[in-house]
Design a protein around this motif. Structure first.
Motif, PDB file in Angstrom:
ATOM      1  N   PRO A  52      -8.109   2.845 -16.182  1.00 37.30           N
ATOM      2  CA  PRO A  52      -7.074   3.489 -15.362  1.00 37.30           C
ATOM      3  C   PRO A  52      -6.602   2.629 -14.194  1.00 37.30           C
ATOM      4  CG  PRO A  52      -9.222   4.480 -14.962  1.00 37.30           C
ATOM      5  CD  PRO A  52      -9.401   3.544 -16.105  1.00 37.30           C
ATOM      6  N   PHE A  53      -7.416   1.676 -13.783  1.00 37.33           N
ATOM      7  CA  PHE A  53      -7.020   0.816 -12.660  1.00 37.33           C
ATOM      8  C   PHE A  53      -6.744  -0.612 -13.124  1.00 37.33           C
ATOM      9  CE2 PHE A  53      -9.525   4.161 -10.483  1.00 37.33           C
ATOM     10  CZ  PHE A  53      -8.588   4.553  -9.541  1.00 37.33           C
ATOM     11  N   GLY A  54      -6.549  -0.808 -14.425  1.00 37.86           N
ATOM     12  CA  GLY A  54      -6.291  -2.161 -14.935  1.00 37.86           C
ATOM     13  C   GLY A  54      -7.592  -2.920 -15.135  1.00 37.86           C
ATOM     14  N   PHE A  55      -7.484  -4.227 -15.186  1.00 39.63           N
ATOM     15  CA  PHE A  55      -8.675  -5.024 -15.520  1.00 39.63           C
ATOM     16  C   PHE A  55      -8.535  -6.432 -14.949  1.00 39.63           C
ATOM     17  CE2 PHE A  55     -10.990  -7.993 -18.258  1.00 39.63           C
ATOM     18  CZ  PHE A  55     -12.240  -7.386 -18.298  1.00 39.63           C
ATOM     19  N   ARG A  94       0.811  -7.284 -19.227  1.00 41.50           N
ATOM     20  CA  ARG A  94       0.454  -8.677 -18.968  1.00 41.50           C
ATOM     21  C   ARG A  94       1.419  -9.589 -19.705  1.00 41.50           C
ATOM     22  NH1 ARG A  94      -2.156  -7.139 -15.515  1.00 41.50           N
ATOM     23  NH2 ARG A  94      -4.351  -7.402 -15.064  1.00 41.50           N
ATOM     24  N   ILE A 117      -6.008  -3.211  -6.450  1.00 42.55           N
ATOM     25  CA  ILE A 117      -6.768  -3.608  -5.253  1.00 42.55           C
ATOM     26  C   ILE A 117      -7.080  -2.392  -4.372  1.00 42.55           C
ATOM     27  CG2 ILE A 117      -4.844  -4.125  -3.672  1.00 42.55           C
ATOM     28  CD1 ILE A 117      -6.514  -6.811  -3.126  1.00 42.55           C
ATOM     29  N   GLY A 118      -6.382  -1.276  -4.646  1.00 38.64           N
ATOM     30  CA  GLY A 118      -6.605  -0.086  -3.818  1.00 38.64           C
ATOM     31  C   GLY A 118      -7.540   0.918  -4.460  1.00 38.64           C
ATOM     32  N   MET A 152       0.844  -1.206   0.000  1.00 34.57           N
ATOM     33  CA  MET A 152       0.000   0.000   0.000  1.00 34.57           C
ATOM     34  C   MET A 152       0.877   1.253   0.000  1.00 34.57           C
ATOM     35  SD  MET A 152      -3.377  -0.579   2.267  1.00 34.57           S
ATOM     36  CE  MET A 152      -3.441  -2.067   3.201  1.00 34.57           C
ATOM     37  N   ASN A 156      -1.292  -0.912 -19.465  1.00 32.61           N
ATOM     38  CA  ASN A 156      -1.312  -2.094 -18.600  1.00 32.61           C
ATOM     39  C   ASN A 156      -0.370  -3.156 -19.149  1.00 32.61           C
ATOM     40  OD1 ASN A 156      -3.451  -1.640 -16.478  1.00 32.61           O
ATOM     41  ND2 ASN A 156      -4.569  -1.084 -18.318  1.00 32.61           N
TER      42      ASN A 156
HETATM   43  C1  HEM Z   1      -5.537   6.798  -8.431  1.00 35.23           C
HETATM   44  C2  HEM Z   1      -4.656   6.011  -7.856  1.00 35.23           C
HETATM   45  C3  HEM Z   1      -4.254   4.666  -8.400  1.00 35.23           C
HETATM   46  C4  HEM Z   1      -4.138   4.230  -9.689  1.00 35.23           C
HETATM   47  C5  HEM Z   1      -4.379   5.023 -10.967  1.00 35.23           C
HETATM   48  C6  HEM Z   1      -3.728   2.845  -9.644  1.00 35.23           C
HETATM   49  C7  HEM Z   1      -3.524   2.055 -10.759  1.00 35.23           C
HETATM   50  C8  HEM Z   1      -3.161   0.717 -10.707  1.00 35.23           C
HETATM   51  C9  HEM Z   1      -2.984  -0.128 -11.873  1.00 35.23           C
HETATM   52  C10 HEM Z   1      -3.164   0.309 -13.315  1.00 35.23           C
HETATM   53  C11 HEM Z   1      -2.622  -1.344 -11.423  1.00 35.23           C
HETATM   54  C12 HEM Z   1      -2.318  -2.570 -12.293  1.00 35.23           C
HETATM   55  C13 HEM Z   1      -3.613  -3.337 -12.484  1.00 35.23           C
HETATM   56  C14 HEM Z   1      -3.530  -4.466 -13.477  1.00 35.23           C
HETATM   57  O1  HEM Z   1      -2.432  -4.969 -13.742  1.00 35.23           O
HETATM   58  O2  HEM Z   1      -4.595  -4.857 -14.008  1.00 35.23           O
HETATM   59  C15 HEM Z   1      -2.573  -1.293  -9.984  1.00 35.23           C
HETATM   60  C16 HEM Z   1      -2.242  -2.355  -9.172  1.00 35.23           C
HETATM   61  C17 HEM Z   1      -2.158  -2.279  -7.794  1.00 35.23           C
HETATM   62  N1  HEM Z   1      -2.493  -1.198  -7.001  1.00 35.23           N
HETATM   63 FE1  HEM Z   1      -3.164   0.588  -7.663  1.00 35.23          FE
HETATM   64  N2  HEM Z   1      -3.607   2.473  -8.342  1.00 35.23           N
HETATM   65  C18 HEM Z   1      -3.932   3.543  -7.542  1.00 35.23           C
HETATM   66  C19 HEM Z   1      -3.957   3.587  -6.167  1.00 35.23           C
HETATM   67  C20 HEM Z   1      -3.652   2.533  -5.339  1.00 35.23           C
HETATM   68  C21 HEM Z   1      -3.735   2.556  -3.896  1.00 35.23           C
HETATM   69  C22 HEM Z   1      -4.223   3.744  -3.047  1.00 35.23           C
HETATM   70  C23 HEM Z   1      -3.317   1.336  -3.453  1.00 35.23           C
HETATM   71  C24 HEM Z   1      -3.258   0.815  -2.038  1.00 35.23           C
HETATM   72  C25 HEM Z   1      -4.255   0.929  -1.194  1.00 35.23           C
HETATM   73  C26 HEM Z   1      -2.985   0.532  -4.615  1.00 35.23           C
HETATM   74  C27 HEM Z   1      -2.522  -0.757  -4.577  1.00 35.23           C
HETATM   75  C28 HEM Z   1      -2.279  -1.545  -5.693  1.00 35.23           C
HETATM   76  C29 HEM Z   1      -1.766  -2.903  -5.621  1.00 35.23           C
HETATM   77  C30 HEM Z   1      -1.382  -3.650  -4.359  1.00 35.23           C
HETATM   78  C31 HEM Z   1      -1.713  -3.371  -6.936  1.00 35.23           C
HETATM   79  C32 HEM Z   1      -1.278  -4.753  -7.399  1.00 35.23           C
HETATM   80  C33 HEM Z   1      -2.523  -5.637  -7.499  1.00 35.23           C
HETATM   81  C34 HEM Z   1      -2.237  -7.054  -7.990  1.00 35.23           C
HETATM   82  O3  HEM Z   1      -1.370  -7.226  -8.845  1.00 35.23           O
HETATM   83  O4  HEM Z   1      -2.910  -7.974  -7.486  1.00 35.23           O
HETATM   84  N3  HEM Z   1      -3.211   1.294  -5.735  1.00 35.23           N
HETATM   85  N4  HEM Z   1      -2.918  -0.019  -9.565  1.00 35.23           N
END
Ligand code: HEM
Length: 479
Positions: free
Chosen positions: A408-411, A341, A417-418, A267, A339
């Motif tokens: 923007p957050f993947g798929f 993969r 997860i956040g 995190m 993204n």
């Molecule tokens: C606006 C803010 C954020 C954006 C744009 C963002 C974007 C992303 C993206 C694009 C991925 C890759 C997803 C994928 O491969 O499909 C990701 C993974 C991840 N993010 Fe975020 N994120 C954000 C905020 C956060 C926050 C606040 C946390 C923690 C609470 C977090 C924790 C994680 C973790 C742990 C992963 C890895 C998940 C996995 O591989 O299982 N992110 N994020």
């Protein structure tokens, strides 16, 4: 590859412009040769490919790890990370087991809502700090971007560590100072080390040593506060989350104490420059689109009628315009423009055979700024994300009918997860800033450079005019 070296046409180029150029020169799919013994990567700009890749990713999707962090976990602190590298970096069954256990904790809306009051306390402190940072022209200092990093760190620590680190006003406390320096090093050096020849495998260059030291500091801090929380929870002492439900840390500790610590570290790694960048980008878009800012302020005034009003667990249940503004900022200035993969099986994309396990980059950020996907794509029009409007002459309300153009957050099962915590944190801080200030920007377009997270490189000298000095709000115009 010379084109990426100093003097080359891709060197230090804005990441989206660089991809536009690659796209126009090499087409919708290209092979990017791996450097210094690293694997090649196939880059695609076609949303149909994105869908194929995601749909075929399998039960445990592979996403190329950040190598320096992998090295740290396996070689420097194997004592703590044992056989678990965390969600960001692990793969296969180990990733799958942790992800299934952690999903219900991190993605449950009720859990996220329970943190609104605590995250609001952080936001109120930050806005107070902004007043002290303001100069004689009512401008924020050049390093306001780093101040936003501190806000994001303080906020995510409330969730991950159940602790207020005290980094926002940082009254000289040596621990907060150390954390701040480590966060700075972590973000500046991770990407540099990633794109350098991997000689750090053999010789520990000073930059690499500094990065390992930063990871070490963050690891020790996480460990210390997760241990403290464990003790507190065992003694049945108070937690900082509203309602009868357990806190995130409590839930994770009950599932598996190792997960609690590793998740806390993930995190801190993933939840600082991501959220702070979205806030910086959104402030910019609202500053240069004052009528949208005023329209959003109407929603802000409804949620926070007085500056002293508190945000409760239900305050953000209906904030459609804020949600639309956040999405629109992430479309126009994508924080994570693509993204990654590994191909889950042998694929055929645009007539090319792609063997299983090939590294793939899906760069949707280029499509965000293409009028054939998003009408008036260069304009900030949050209304396109609201279903109740018609943008004249624009099919599908001005947004792409293909949902794979905007992720923007993947798929899928490996999505961020956040994301729910991120949206909540950004919403809360934006409400607090807009409740106190009218935001202006007088320094031309934002500039970006290549990094893991695409943050503006400008000095973020936003002008923040206290609302009490600002003439009565004018009603927003229709688009
Ligand atoms: C606006 C803010 C954020 C954006 C744009 C963002 C974007 C992303 C993206 C694009 C991925 C890759 C997803 C994928 O491969 O499909 C990701 C993974 C991840 N993010 Fe975020 N994120 C954000 C905020 C956060 C926050 C606040 C946390 C923690 C609470 C977090 C924790 C994680 C973790 C742990 C992963 C890895 C998940 C996995 O591989 O299982 N992110 N994020």
């Amino acid at each position: 590859m010379r084109a990426f070296l100093p003097g080359g046409k891709f060197h230090n180029k804005d990441p989206i412009d660089m991809h536009k150029l690659l796209n126009s020169e090499y087409g919708n799919i290209l092979r990017f040769p791996g450097q210094f013994g690293r694997k090649d990567i196939i880059i695609t700009y076609d949303p149909q490919d994105f869908e194929t890749i995601f749909r075929m990713e399998g039960a445990w999707p592979y996403r190329r790890p950040i190598y320096a962090f992998d090295y740290f976990r396996q070689n420097v602190r194997a004592d703590l990370y044992k056989n678990n590298g965390g969600l960001l970096n692990d793969q296969g069954e180990i990733w799958g087991q942790m992800r299934s256990a952690v999903n219900p904790v991190m993605l449950k809306p009720k859990t996220v809502r329970a943190y609104i009051p605590a995250i609001d306390d952080v936001a109120v402190e930050f806005v107070g700090q902004m007043k002290t940072l303001s100069d004689e022209n009512q401008e924020m200092p050049a390093n306001f971007g780093f101040e936003l990093n501190k806000w994001a760190l303080e906020s995510i620590a409330v969730i991950a560590l159940e602790h207020r680190l005290g980094v926002i006003s940082n009254n000289g406390d040596p621990e907060s100072q150390k954390i701040i320096e480590s966060v700075k090093d972590m973000f500046h050096l991770s990407f540099k080390v990633e794109v350098l020849p991997p000689i750090w495998n053999y010789i520990q260059i000073p930059m690499f040593k500094k990065l390992m030291a930063a990871f070490n500091t963050m690891t020790d801090i996480s460990k210390k506060y997760v241990d403290n929380a464990t003790e507190r929870i065992l003694k049945g002492e108070a937690k900082n989350v509203e309602g009868s439900d357990d806190s995130v840390l409590e839930k994770l500790l009950k599932i598996n104490p190792d997960y609690a610590f590793i998740m806390a570290m993930d995190m801190l790694l993933a939840g600082i420059d991501t959220t702070s960048t979205v806030v910086a980008d959104l402030l910019y878009h609202l500053a240069i689109n004052p009528s949208k800012q005023e329209k959003l302020r109407e929603e802000v005034m409804r949620i926070l009628p007085s500056v002293d009003s508190k945000l409760t667990t239900t305050s953000l249940n209906s904030v459609p315009y804020m949600r639309a503004c956040i999405k629109e900022a992430m479309r126009l200035t994508p924080t994570v423009p693509g993204n990654l993969r590994g191909a889950g099986r042998n694929l055929v994309l645009q007539g090319y055979q792609i063997p299983k396990d090939t590294d793939m980059a899906m760069v949707g950020g280029v499509l965000h700024l293409d009028d054939s996907h998003f009408a008036k794509s260069k304009e900030f029009i949050p209304e396109r994300w609201l279903n109740d409007i018609e943008m004249e002459g624009c099919p599908n309300g001005g947004k792409s009918p293909n949902p794979f153009t905007f992720l923007p957050f993947g798929f899928g099962s490996r999505t961020c997860i956040g994301k729910r915590f991120a949206e909540m944190e950004v919403t809360v801080i934006m409400f607090r800033i807009l409740r106190e200030f009218k935001v202006e920007w007088h320094y031309g377009p934002l500039k970006f450079m290549q990094a893991f997270i695409i943050a503006p490189t400008n000095d973020l000298k936003f002008k923040m005019i206290p609302l009490k000095y600002y003439p009565k709000q004018q009603k927003s115009q229709k688009i």
